[in-house]
Design an enzyme around this catalytic site. Structure first.
Site, PDB file in Angstrom:
ATOM      1  N   GLY A 185      47.394  42.372  44.641  1.00 36.57           N
ATOM      2  CA  GLY A 185      46.998  43.291  45.709  1.00 36.57           C
ATOM      3  C   GLY A 185      46.560  42.555  46.957  1.00 36.57           C
ATOM      4  O   GLY A 185      46.356  41.343  46.931  1.00 36.57           O
ATOM      5  N   HIS A 217      52.834  34.380  40.677  1.00 33.80           N
ATOM      6  CA  HIS A 217      53.529  35.615  40.314  1.00 33.80           C
ATOM      7  C   HIS A 217      54.611  35.336  39.278  1.00 33.80           C
ATOM      8  O   HIS A 217      55.752  35.040  39.641  1.00 33.80           O
ATOM      9  CB  HIS A 217      54.136  36.258  41.566  1.00 33.80           C
ATOM     10  CG  HIS A 217      53.113  36.960  42.401  1.00 33.80           C
ATOM     11  ND1 HIS A 217      52.859  38.302  42.301  1.00 33.80           N
ATOM     12  CD2 HIS A 217      52.250  36.486  43.313  1.00 33.80           C
ATOM     13  CE1 HIS A 217      51.891  38.648  43.139  1.00 33.80           C
ATOM     14  NE2 HIS A 217      51.505  37.558  43.769  1.00 33.80           N
ATOM     15  N   SER A 223      50.883  43.081  48.561  1.00 33.73           N
ATOM     16  CA  SER A 223      49.883  42.034  48.812  1.00 33.73           C
ATOM     17  C   SER A 223      49.854  41.624  50.285  1.00 33.73           C
ATOM     18  O   SER A 223      48.898  40.994  50.729  1.00 33.73           O
ATOM     19  CB  SER A 223      50.168  40.792  47.964  1.00 33.73           C
ATOM     20  OG  SER A 223      50.253  41.121  46.604  1.00 33.73           O
ATOM     21  N   CYS A 239      47.364  37.256  40.147  1.00 34.18           N
ATOM     22  CA  CYS A 239      46.967  37.007  41.529  1.00 34.18           C
ATOM     23  C   CYS A 239      45.629  37.686  41.856  1.00 34.18           C
ATOM     24  O   CYS A 239      44.599  37.234  41.372  1.00 34.18           O
ATOM     25  CB  CYS A 239      48.084  37.393  42.488  1.00 34.18           C
ATOM     26  SG  CYS A 239      48.019  36.383  43.984  1.00 34.18           S
ATOM     27  N   LEU A 240      45.608  38.796  42.611  1.00 27.50           N
ATOM     28  CA  LEU A 240      44.334  39.482  42.837  1.00 27.50           C
ATOM     29  C   LEU A 240      43.697  39.834  41.490  1.00 27.50           C
ATOM     30  O   LEU A 240      42.471  39.819  41.346  1.00 27.50           O
ATOM     31  CB  LEU A 240      44.533  40.748  43.679  1.00 27.50           C
ATOM     32  CG  LEU A 240      43.238  41.485  44.010  1.00 27.50           C
ATOM     33  CD1 LEU A 240      42.822  41.215  45.455  1.00 27.50           C
ATOM     34  CD2 LEU A 240      43.351  42.970  43.776  1.00 27.50           C
ATOM     35  N   GLN A 284      41.683  37.050  40.275  1.00 29.66           N
ATOM     36  CA  GLN A 284      40.469  36.917  41.088  1.00 29.66           C
ATOM     37  C   GLN A 284      39.436  37.979  40.715  1.00 29.66           C
ATOM     38  O   GLN A 284      38.240  37.685  40.582  1.00 29.66           O
ATOM     39  CB  GLN A 284      40.854  37.021  42.565  1.00 29.66           C
ATOM     40  CG  GLN A 284      41.839  35.937  43.011  1.00 29.66           C
ATOM     41  CD  GLN A 284      42.563  36.283  44.311  1.00 29.66           C
ATOM     42  OE1 GLN A 284      42.476  37.398  44.815  1.00 29.66           O
ATOM     43  NE2 GLN A 284      43.290  35.316  44.864  1.00 29.66           N
ATOM     44  N   GLU A 329      56.342  37.278  37.582  1.00 35.16           N
ATOM     45  CA  GLU A 329      57.479  38.217  37.645  1.00 35.16           C
ATOM     46  C   GLU A 329      58.532  37.755  38.650  1.00 35.16           C
ATOM     47  O   GLU A 329      59.623  38.333  38.714  1.00 35.16           O
ATOM     48  CB  GLU A 329      56.982  39.627  38.009  1.00 35.16           C
ATOM     49  CG  GLU A 329      56.660  39.876  39.481  1.00 35.16           C
ATOM     50  CD  GLU A 329      55.349  39.242  39.959  1.00 35.16           C
ATOM     51  OE1 GLU A 329      54.676  38.596  39.141  1.00 35.16           O
ATOM     52  OE2 GLU A 329      55.011  39.384  41.141  1.00 35.16           O
ATOM     53  N   GLY A 368      44.258  41.623  50.508  1.00 35.01           N
ATOM     54  CA  GLY A 368      42.880  41.521  50.984  1.00 35.01           C
ATOM     55  C   GLY A 368      41.968  40.703  50.100  1.00 35.01           C
ATOM     56  O   GLY A 368      42.401  39.929  49.239  1.00 35.01           O
ATOM     57  N   GLY A 377      45.817  34.180  49.596  1.00 33.56           N
ATOM     58  CA  GLY A 377      44.987  33.518  50.592  1.00 33.56           C
ATOM     59  C   GLY A 377      43.585  33.244  50.085  1.00 33.56           C
ATOM     60  O   GLY A 377      42.777  32.637  50.786  1.00 33.56           O
ATOM     61  N   TYR A 378      43.296  33.728  48.879  1.00 33.39           N
ATOM     62  CA  TYR A 378      42.002  33.467  48.228  1.00 33.39           C
ATOM     63  C   TYR A 378      42.287  32.695  46.956  1.00 33.39           C
ATOM     64  O   TYR A 378      43.401  32.709  46.433  1.00 33.39           O
ATOM     65  CB  TYR A 378      41.284  34.777  47.886  1.00 33.39           C
ATOM     66  CG  TYR A 378      40.839  35.545  49.104  1.00 33.39           C
ATOM     67  CD1 TYR A 378      39.539  35.443  49.580  1.00 33.39           C
ATOM     68  CD2 TYR A 378      41.727  36.354  49.801  1.00 33.39           C
ATOM     69  CE1 TYR A 378      39.133  36.135  50.715  1.00 33.39           C
ATOM     70  CE2 TYR A 378      41.337  37.055  50.935  1.00 33.39           C
ATOM     71  CZ  TYR A 378      40.030  36.943  51.388  1.00 33.39           C
ATOM     72  OH  TYR A 378      39.636  37.616  52.507  1.00 33.39           O
TER      73      TYR A 378
HETATM   74  N1  LIG Z   1      49.365  38.470  45.667  1.00 28.82           N
HETATM   75  C1  LIG Z   1      48.095  38.809  45.554  1.00 28.82           C
HETATM   76  O1  LIG Z   1      47.691  39.523  44.644  1.00 28.82           O
HETATM   77  C2  LIG Z   1      47.155  38.334  46.638  1.00 28.82           C
HETATM   78  C3  LIG Z   1      45.708  38.346  46.231  1.00 28.82           C
HETATM   79  C4  LIG Z   1      44.726  38.244  47.384  1.00 28.82           C
HETATM   80  N2  LIG Z   1      44.900  39.330  48.306  1.00 28.82           N
HETATM   81  C5  LIG Z   1      44.878  36.921  48.084  1.00 28.82           C
HETATM   82  O2  LIG Z   1      45.380  36.864  49.177  1.00 28.82           O
HETATM   83  O3  LIG Z   1      44.502  35.906  47.534  1.00 28.82           O
END
Ligand SMILES: NC(=O)CC[C@H](N)C(=O)O
Length: 353
Positions: free
Chosen positions: A215, A323, A45, A242-243, A246, A325, A217, A286-287
């Protein structure tokens, strides 16, 4: 004389000490985690970011590959007040620039006040402030890394056997190893598929649940994963971290937005709205989800009320922004993986009735 420079987007250039040489650029972020540098530095990430540790001493218990979350160091560079030789040597071997002897409090307060920002680093005997500025000026915003998934995903499908009878299809957008092992330890067979797998690729493994990983970005750039979620919505249980939260939310009609500086650490308090219970969580994002679409908010961040957990009984979706985990971090929310596997098996029972 300094032998390392950190150029910030606001025009400042900080002097530092080179611990692993090189020149690079990335989005400047910080983590407040006080342990888990091996895990954080291998967490996909963090791709395309420069990771500042706010905890002042990084590396005091060595470097062990058993703790790694992926095969390589993922951030573009590391910054700390003090890096031990173990960590500095590891980063140098991996070709990832690292600097220390810098006031990380100044970096953290700058990012908190001005947001995550473009940053350039030049470290080593010939480094100049101008080199760091040139790197910073060439730094692209995270959302411009449209194919960032290709940097962190498996190239070919890979199966991790858990020995049970639940099959998980995981879209690998940069999965941490311990998300996969949290599922295999509970008996699931995890079919890890590339981030751009198609609906046909997913159907081919005949999964009980679709799992979208964490992930790097901007989640809006993971268009293939969103298309897969759209295709199976309502027909296959889904989960994401997380990602993954989203991507699933956007695909179902919601949306995400960039936060000022995000959440990165191991003590983010999250409240479950159904039980009123608060747990400490590990975070790195960050999102955030700003429109949940058809999903119901089940958990929120106690500090800023952002969405931490989403659910839909009808669509059989369960997601987390944090997270569960851990690695690093508290184990308070490991039960998420049991919930995911329960969702997969209960849906199969309903289908069979
Ligand atoms: N840990 C992640 O999966 C980060 C998700 C996404 N890249 C964000 O920054 O929000």
């Amino acid at each position: 004389m300094s032998d390392a420079y950190i150029a910030l987007a606001d025009g400042r250039v900080l002097e530092a000490r080179a611990r692993a040489p090189g020149r690079t650029r990335g989005e400047l972020v910080f983590t407040t985690a006080y342990t888990g540098y091996e895990e954080s530095l291998t967490d996909p990430s963090y791709a395309e970011q420069i990771l500042t540790f706010s905890y002042p001493l990084i590396g005091n218990y060595g470097v062990r590959s058993e703790r790694f979350e992926s095969d390589s160091v993922q951030p573009r560079a590391a910054i700390a007040r003090e890096l031990t030789d173990d960590v500095a040597d590891w980063l140098a071997e991996e070709g990832v620039p690292a600097v220390d002897h810098v006031d990380t409090r100044e970096i953290v307060t700058t990012v908190r006040e001005e947001g995550a920002m473009a940053c350039g680093i030049a470290a080593g005997p010939d480094a100049t402030p101008e080199d760091a500025v040139a790197e910073m000026e060439a730094c692209e915003p995270m959302s411009d890394h449209v194919d960032i998934g290709a940097q962190v995903s498996v190239a070919e499908p890979t199966v991790h056997e858990g020995g049970g009878d639940v099959d998980v299809a995981m879209l690998d957008c940069g999965a941490k190893g311990s998300i996969i092992s949290s599922l295999t330890e509970r008996g699931a067979d995890v079919h890890v598929l590339p981030y751009d797998a198609t609906a046909e690729d997913v159907a081919a493994v005949d999964p009980d649940v679709l799992f979208v990983s964490n992930g790097p970005g901007d989640p809006e750039n993971f268009v293939a994963a969103q298309a897969v979620v759209d295709e199976f919505a309502g027909d296959l249980p889904m989960a994401g971290i997380c990602l993954g939260q989203q991507v699933i939310t956007s695909a179902l009609g919601g949306s995400t937005e960039k936060m000022a500086f995000g959440h990165r650490g191991v003590n983010q308090p999250v409240k479950d709205l159904r039980t009123d219970k608060v747990v400490m969580t590990t975070q790195n994002h960050g999102y955030t989800v700003d429109d949940t679409g058809p999903l119901e908010v089940t958990q929120v961040n106690v500090n800023d009320d952002t969405v931490e957990g989403l659910d839909s009984e009808e669509l059989e979706v369960i997601t987390r922004q944090y997270h569960p985990e851990a690695n690093p971090g508290p184990h308070d929310s490991l039960g998420f993986f049991d919930e995911v596997l329960d969702l997969a098996t209960s849906s199969r029972r309903v289908a069979a009735d």
